[in-house]
Scaffold this active site. Structure first.
Site, PDB file in Angstrom:
ATOM      1  N   THR A  99       0.875  -1.191   0.000  1.00 12.90           N
ATOM      2  CA  THR A  99       0.000   0.000   0.000  1.00 12.90           C
ATOM      3  C   THR A  99       0.902   1.228   0.000  1.00 12.90           C
ATOM      4  OG1 THR A  99      -0.230  -0.181   2.413  1.00 12.90           O
ATOM      5  CG2 THR A  99      -1.974  -1.120   1.075  1.00 12.90           C
ATOM      6  N   THR A 131       1.223  -7.121  12.780  1.00 12.32           N
ATOM      7  CA  THR A 131       0.513  -5.905  12.387  1.00 12.32           C
ATOM      8  C   THR A 131       0.695  -5.603  10.932  1.00 12.32           C
ATOM      9  OG1 THR A 131       2.478  -4.809  13.045  1.00 12.32           O
ATOM     10  CG2 THR A 131       0.651  -4.783  14.576  1.00 12.32           C
ATOM     11  N   ASN A 169      -0.210  10.463   6.058  1.00  8.89           N
ATOM     12  CA  ASN A 169      -1.409  10.047   6.760  1.00  8.89           C
ATOM     13  C   ASN A 169      -2.495  11.096   6.821  1.00  8.89           C
ATOM     14  OD1 ASN A 169      -1.072   7.246   7.612  1.00  8.89           O
ATOM     15  ND2 ASN A 169       0.817   8.072   8.495  1.00  8.89           N
TER      16      ASN A 169
END
Lengths: 384, 384
Positions: free
Chosen positions: B146, B180, B379
């Site tokens: 990603t 994770t 982000n």
């Protein structure tokens, strides 16, 4: 702080900070009463002034509080504690009282000794400058600032004629487990020491303890509440706690809006939790989440990150009953998206996140800010 | 992943992502054995593919794993789960097996349905493209990315002749309570399903679970381990766990170095703790601390923030016995500073923080990165 009767304050440039900024504040209670209360950081590493003030507050009496910016006096060993003691001794001497009636607060960089000669000299100037004017209060509120951009003060007067006023500083390392900053609150109401302490604990729990900018609990957090009794009026404990909570709420909102790099003021409310601690825990974890806070910096209603944060909390949650609403638009309900994210208007400064768990009756709100370039900028260049 | 014998892989552009990037990966175990194991996110909100894969893994057998980027298929309701089921059914049909032998992993934005027609069409292309070449493995490792900037693979061969290989993706929302990120690890060693699961749990605990970039535990984290037995060699459980831990360590280091916006690779080691959970807890909290991580972005050895983070942990600590060392220079010892912070060289990419509590025998290391403008940039502009 100086609006309640019986208080004087001053703020001076003692030379603790470079460049001649105000850096030393003094708040004096002229009575007739000297009751006081305090709450302190729960960090296991406590700065020298916290260790000192916690100890003297056991007597629930304070004549004055000395506050400095430009150095936290934390992690400075026995010599640092001696510096705080010397500061209290000197203030006591100048104010004709005992050191046990002097609270001390420090803020700034951890791990450096304070320039004691400058501080003690400045203390004399501060005593000479004491006044009960608005200006004196603002000077004191300015002298405690570090990365804050403006002084933060609040005052409320009860219809019966007694008042509560206060000042606060704090812009980063802001997360509570009691108050995460320095605050001094004054009142001319007649309240005994134990009553002040009870009211302060109750008010802090729903105000200072519900602000969480970055999860960092400072080594120096202190909130002191001083009562002069000069109004000669005695409110009920409920009345007093209510007005105190109003003043603390006002101060906390100012902290939220002036937090390092903040471009958004975010309120995270959790409803329908099975316990209050679950509600607070989820709200706090969401408020601390870097992915939630960067998305909001980008004005992006990325509710998936909110759901992720709620889900990683240890609290009781159920993805199939949960509902997430951002600025009034419900985006996620009972396991699936229910509205287009573009329906959310995040162009303004205020953001309201509501998570309804639909599991119980408990709720809580935690205040935070976004995580911006400004925050990274300020905090990557703080001590160097 | 394709280096251990008995495995083929492929990566194709199915059109799930815009712009023609590789977005669909397939890893197939040609046997003779099909044992498998898995560890999954502990987030209470689990994506559809996690719910699916957890369920099929109960049989400890997998013929293949389908992985897509371009959408997490999390918080998508019963329809999203049906999409995962349909994906597994279609892969099973193409590979002439049952859907119960197909693992599914998805990654990308939370809360959007996957474009199923494109995905199912792509699956046919992926099956056609299966190969045991290096190139095929790299295509698969590329198709799961990603915000990662590069494919991440590792392989080790035991002197006896059996191998373990793997791929991993993950760059943000990286903090464990199991793995994770998405990872697929393959081996040609002969290990039964329960043995694979035990080794994977042990290896994960000291590798994937010790990386913490931003505290965010994803809804989609999955690590799958597949054994073909094609080497016909049976290692001891110790031998196998040791080599598996080496491969996972290599993958985790690659995750750390490719994390969103990272300019530093930071290892936080806590020694002298009274328990392992204390050591992990303190190391994790320090690794997640925004003030520590922004200071290191600024190459600023601001040890006061490290002490603050350690002190706010719930673990047993004592400020008067604690020692903080950064890149080999001890800055704080037994309550006071002991060296000038300028003695620390932070000009390089690697940072070693060592906190010695001097209270017990337990230690732990957690890997993290700095908090940079790049992290905020990526982000705050992810979903919009």
């Amino acid at each position: 702080m100086t609006r309640p009767r019986g208080f004087r304050a001053s703020g001076v440039a003692a030379g603790i900070k470079a460049g001649g900024a105000l850096d030393l504040a003094l708040v004096v209670n002229d009575g007739p009463r000297r009751e006081a209360a305090g709450v302190f950081t729960t960090n296991q590493v406590k700065a020298a002034p916290v260790l000192w003030s916690e100890q003297v507050l056991r007597e629930r009496r304070l004549r004055a509080v000395v506050l400095n910016s430009g150095g936290a006096n934390a992690c400075t060993g026995p010599e640092g504690f001696q510096d705080t003691h010397t500061t209290a001794e000197r203030a006591a001497e100048l104010l004709d009282t005992g050191a046990i009636e002097i609270g001390v607060c420090s803020t700034g960089l951890i791990g450096q000794r304070l320039p004691m000669r400058a501080l003690l000299d400045g203390l004399g100037t501060a005593v000479d400058g004491l006044a009960d004017t608005e200006r004196a209060g603002t000077d004191a509120a300015t002298a405690v600032l570090t990365t804050d951009t403006r002084p933060k003060q609040a005052c409320r007067t009860h219809p019966d004629g007694w008042s509560i006023g206060g000042m606060v500083k704090g812009a980063g390392m802001l997360a509570p487990n009691l108050a995460t900053m320095l605050a001094v609150v004054t009142t001319d109401a007649v309240v005994d020491g134990e009553g002040l302490q009870r009211s302060l604990l109750r008010a802090s729990r729903s105000t200072f303890e519900r602000l969480d900018v970055d999860g960092g609990t400072s080594t120096n957090d202190t909130v002191l509440l001083l009562s002069s009794g000069a109004s000669e009026l005695t409110p009920t404990e409920e009345e007093f706690t209510e007005l105190l909570t109003e003043v603390c709420t006002d101060l906390v909102r100012q902290l939220q809006h002036d937090a390092e790099g903040a471009t958004k003021a975010i309120d995270v409310t959790v409803r329908g939790a099975v316990s209050e601690s679950d509600a607070v825990g989820i709200a706090r974890l969401t408020a601390e989440d870097n992915l939630v806070c960067t998305a909001l910096f980008g004005s992006d209603p990325n509710w998936g990150r909110i759901v992720m944060a709620v889900g990683r909390s240890g609290a009781t949650v159920d993805a199939s009953s949960m509902e997430v609403t951002v600025n009034g638009v419900t985006l996620y309900s009972r396991g699936a998206p229910v509205a287009d994210r573009d329906a959310v208007d995040l162009s303004g400064r205020d953001v309201e996140i509501l998570v309804d768990l639909h599991l119980g009756e408990h709720s809580a709100t935690v205040l935070t800010t976004d995580l911006s370039h400004g925050y990274v900028e300020e905090n990557s260049a703080y001590s160097s």
